[in-house]
Design a protein around this motif. Structure first.
Motif, PDB file in Angstrom:
ATOM      1  N   HIS A  17      -5.855  -1.476   0.475  1.00 35.30           N
ATOM      2  CA  HIS A  17      -4.818  -0.732   1.194  1.00 35.30           C
ATOM      3  C   HIS A  17      -3.497  -0.891   0.461  1.00 35.30           C
ATOM      4  O   HIS A  17      -3.197  -1.942  -0.088  1.00 35.30           O
ATOM      5  CB  HIS A  17      -4.694  -1.232   2.631  1.00 35.30           C
ATOM      6  CG  HIS A  17      -5.942  -1.017   3.433  1.00 35.30           C
ATOM      7  ND1 HIS A  17      -6.341   0.227   3.857  1.00 35.30           N
ATOM      8  CD2 HIS A  17      -6.884  -1.894   3.860  1.00 35.30           C
ATOM      9  CE1 HIS A  17      -7.472   0.110   4.521  1.00 35.30           C
ATOM     10  NE2 HIS A  17      -7.832  -1.161   4.539  1.00 35.30           N
ATOM     11  N   ASN A  43      -1.074  -3.968  -3.150  1.00 31.22           N
ATOM     12  CA  ASN A  43      -2.068  -4.179  -2.098  1.00 31.22           C
ATOM     13  C   ASN A  43      -1.367  -4.832  -0.912  1.00 31.22           C
ATOM     14  O   ASN A  43      -0.782  -5.900  -1.047  1.00 31.22           O
ATOM     15  CB  ASN A  43      -3.191  -5.081  -2.631  1.00 31.22           C
ATOM     16  CG  ASN A  43      -4.336  -5.256  -1.652  1.00 31.22           C
ATOM     17  OD1 ASN A  43      -4.123  -5.412  -0.456  1.00 31.22           O
ATOM     18  ND2 ASN A  43      -5.541  -5.244  -2.174  1.00 31.22           N
ATOM     19  N   ASP A  44      -1.440  -4.202   0.258  1.00 33.81           N
ATOM     20  CA  ASP A  44      -0.690  -4.734   1.401  1.00 33.81           C
ATOM     21  C   ASP A  44      -1.269  -6.031   1.953  1.00 33.81           C
ATOM     22  O   ASP A  44      -0.650  -6.682   2.780  1.00 33.81           O
ATOM     23  CB  ASP A  44      -0.511  -3.684   2.502  1.00 33.81           C
ATOM     24  CG  ASP A  44      -1.768  -3.371   3.283  1.00 33.81           C
ATOM     25  OD1 ASP A  44      -2.862  -3.821   2.905  1.00 33.81           O
ATOM     26  OD2 ASP A  44      -1.657  -2.651   4.296  1.00 33.81           O
ATOM     27  N   GLU A  49       0.805  -0.416  -0.055  1.00 32.39           N
ATOM     28  CA  GLU A  49       2.121  -0.340   0.573  1.00 32.39           C
ATOM     29  C   GLU A  49       3.179  -0.291  -0.512  1.00 32.39           C
ATOM     30  O   GLU A  49       2.974  -0.791  -1.620  1.00 32.39           O
ATOM     31  CB  GLU A  49       2.373  -1.532   1.490  1.00 32.39           C
ATOM     32  CG  GLU A  49       2.581  -2.842   0.765  1.00 32.39           C
ATOM     33  CD  GLU A  49       2.950  -3.993   1.694  1.00 32.39           C
ATOM     34  OE1 GLU A  49       3.452  -3.727   2.806  1.00 32.39           O
ATOM     35  OE2 GLU A  49       2.749  -5.144   1.304  1.00 32.39           O
ATOM     36  N   CYS A  50       4.307   0.313  -0.167  1.00 31.75           N
ATOM     37  CA  CYS A  50       5.447   0.335  -1.084  1.00 31.75           C
ATOM     38  C   CYS A  50       6.175  -0.996  -0.920  1.00 31.75           C
ATOM     39  O   CYS A  50       6.669  -1.315   0.156  1.00 31.75           O
ATOM     40  CB  CYS A  50       6.374   1.501  -0.773  1.00 31.75           C
ATOM     41  SG  CYS A  50       7.741   1.626  -1.949  1.00 31.75           S
ATOM     42  N   GLN A  73      -4.962   3.442  -4.379  1.00 31.53           N
ATOM     43  CA  GLN A  73      -5.585   2.284  -3.743  1.00 31.53           C
ATOM     44  C   GLN A  73      -6.562   1.587  -4.693  1.00 31.53           C
ATOM     45  O   GLN A  73      -6.652   0.358  -4.700  1.00 31.53           O
ATOM     46  CB  GLN A  73      -6.304   2.702  -2.457  1.00 31.53           C
ATOM     47  CG  GLN A  73      -5.341   3.080  -1.357  1.00 31.53           C
ATOM     48  CD  GLN A  73      -6.034   3.643  -0.134  1.00 31.53           C
ATOM     49  OE1 GLN A  73      -7.017   4.367  -0.237  1.00 31.53           O
ATOM     50  NE2 GLN A  73      -5.499   3.314   1.032  1.00 31.53           N
ATOM     51  N   TRP A  81       4.214  -0.015  -5.868  1.00 34.80           N
ATOM     52  CA  TRP A  81       3.135  -0.036  -4.884  1.00 34.80           C
ATOM     53  C   TRP A  81       2.210  -1.220  -5.142  1.00 34.80           C
ATOM     54  O   TRP A  81       1.879  -1.512  -6.280  1.00 34.80           O
ATOM     55  CB  TRP A  81       2.318   1.252  -4.974  1.00 34.80           C
ATOM     56  CG  TRP A  81       3.099   2.488  -4.675  1.00 34.80           C
ATOM     57  CD1 TRP A  81       3.788   3.268  -5.563  1.00 34.80           C
ATOM     58  CD2 TRP A  81       3.295   3.084  -3.395  1.00 34.80           C
ATOM     59  NE1 TRP A  81       4.394   4.312  -4.912  1.00 34.80           N
ATOM     60  CE2 TRP A  81       4.104   4.222  -3.582  1.00 34.80           C
ATOM     61  CE3 TRP A  81       2.862   2.761  -2.112  1.00 34.80           C
ATOM     62  CZ2 TRP A  81       4.487   5.046  -2.531  1.00 34.80           C
ATOM     63  CZ3 TRP A  81       3.239   3.583  -1.071  1.00 34.80           C
ATOM     64  CH2 TRP A  81       4.039   4.708  -1.280  1.00 34.80           C
TER      65      TRP A  81
END
Length: 132
Positions: free
Chosen positions: A31, A51-52, A33-34, A25, A49
């Protein structure tokens, strides 16, 4: 520790060591996310990966990450949604555990770097008008 590749918005691509979710992170700045995944010709799995909330936070567009995804999925860059912020590439073992980025993927990503080293160094020198 797992060895991954970070693709930065400034065009730099570098190896990085991460140990856990918190460090992942930190690499992407929030946060996580893949974003996409794939496999090498040898069957080694990799994940990208990010940052969502990268798009929502208006993080800078990462053109190198977009070129990487387009090449890995045999697509054109203009067919992708924009990718925002720094991205981390790691491998996975097929059972969900994160492992080192496959060497083949690391080499492809590293070759996409816009530069290898800083092109200049800036030094600040204080000047006092009373000095001769």
């Amino acid at each position: 520790m797992k060895e991954g590749i970070v693709i930065r918005t400034n065009g730099k691509v570098e190896k990085i060591l991460v140990d856990d979710l918190k460090q992942m992170q930190e690499v992407v700045g929030g946060h996580i996310e893949c974003v996409t995944a794939g496999a090498t010709a040898d069957g080694e799995n990799w994940d990208l990966w990010g940052n969502d909330e990268g798009r929502l936070l208006a993080l800078p567009i990462n053109i190198v990450a977009m070129i990487f995804v387009a090449e890995m999925h045999n697509m054109t860059v203009d067919s992708l949604l924009s990718l925002h912020g720094d991205f981390l590439i790691l491998g996975h073992d097929g059972k969900g555990a994160t492992i080192d980025c496959p060497e083949e993927i690391a080499e492809i990503a590293m070759a996409m770097a816009m530069y290898d080293a800083p092109s200049m160094k800036v030094t600040t020198v204080e000047f006092d008008s009373n000095d001769d």
